[in-house]
Motif scaffolding. Structure first.
Motif, PDB file in Angstrom:
ATOM      1  N   LEU A   1     -44.842  51.308 -38.317  1.00 58.61           N
ATOM      2  CA  LEU A   1     -44.599  49.901 -38.636  1.00 58.61           C
ATOM      3  C   LEU A   1     -45.398  49.466 -39.856  1.00 58.61           C
ATOM      4  CD1 LEU A   1     -44.349  48.201 -35.129  1.00 58.61           C
ATOM      5  CD2 LEU A   1     -42.574  48.298 -36.876  1.00 58.61           C
TER       6      LEU A   1
ATOM      7  N   VAL B   1     -37.905  44.251 -37.033  1.00 59.19           N
ATOM      8  CA  VAL B   1     -38.109  45.697 -36.960  1.00 59.19           C
ATOM      9  C   VAL B   1     -39.111  45.952 -35.839  1.00 59.19           C
ATOM     10  CG1 VAL B   1     -38.905  47.771 -38.155  1.00 59.19           C
ATOM     11  CG2 VAL B   1     -37.720  45.977 -39.446  1.00 59.19           C
TER      12      VAL B   1
ATOM     13  N   GLY C   1     -40.924  49.149 -33.368  1.00 55.97           N
ATOM     14  CA  GLY C   1     -41.195  50.572 -33.333  1.00 55.97           C
ATOM     15  C   GLY C   1     -41.457  51.056 -31.928  1.00 55.97           C
TER      16      GLY C   1
ATOM     17  N   LEU D   1     -37.810  53.630 -35.424  1.00 52.65           N
ATOM     18  CA  LEU D   1     -37.771  52.206 -35.743  1.00 52.65           C
ATOM     19  C   LEU D   1     -36.401  51.676 -35.403  1.00 52.65           C
ATOM     20  CD1 LEU D   1     -39.642  51.878 -39.168  1.00 52.65           C
ATOM     21  CD2 LEU D   1     -40.487  51.420 -36.873  1.00 52.65           C
TER      22      LEU D   1
END
Length: 127
Positions: A2, A34, A36, A46
Motif C-alpha cells: 500500500l 485501494v 491490500g 491489491l
C-alpha cells in the motif's frame, strides 16, 4: 504494497489514508479505494474499487450499456446494481502487487481509473 500504491497515486491525486490503511482518492468524478491483503504468505494483492456512478435513471438500460462496452477498458470488472434511487455502477480490479515499483504501480492503477472515468462520462453524458 500500500505504501508503493500511495507513492504512485500521490503523483496524480490527493490521497487519504483511512484508519484501516485503505487509500481513497477521486479521479474525474469517480470515487476510488485501494485495499491490500495477503492472500497467502508472499502473495500480496491489491484491490481497487471505483464507484463509477450512482442513482442513474432507472428508465435507462444501464446494464445493457455497460455490457455493450460503455467505457470499455482492458482492466477491471464492471458491476451494475439496481438501487432504490436507480442504477449504481462500480469497477473493480484485483492484482498481485509483489515486485511492482511505484512507476509500474502508477501506470497500472491509472489505466484502471481512466477506464472508470471513461465509463462514467459515457453513462452520465459528462465528466
Amino acid at each position: 504494497m500500500l505504501g508503493v500504491a500511495r507513492t504512485a497515486l500521490e503523483r496524480y491525486h490527493d490521497v487519504t489514508v483511512d484508519d484501516d490503511g485503505a487509500l481513497t482518492f477521486a479521479h474525474g468524478g469517480v470515487l476510488c479505494v485501494v485495499q491490500g491483503m495477503e492472500l497467502e504468505e508472499g502473495l500480496p494483492v491489491l484491490n481497487l474499487t471505483c464507484v463509477v456512478a450512482w442513482d442513474l435513471d432507472p428508465e435507462i438500460d444501464v446494464p445493457t450499456r455497460v455490457a455493450m462496452g460503455a467505457g470499455e477498458g482492458l482492466f477491471g470488472t464492471p458491476r451494475v446494481i439496481r438501487g432504490k434511487q436507480g442504477w449504481d455502477v462500480t469497477l473493480r480490479y484485483a492484482f498481485p502487487a509483489a515486485g511492482l515499483d511505484d512507476k509500474a504501480m502508477g501506470t497500472l492503477l491509472m489505466l484502471v481509473v481512466s477506464s472508470a472515468s471513461s465509463m462514467r462520462a459515457e453513462l452520465t453524458d459528462g465528466p
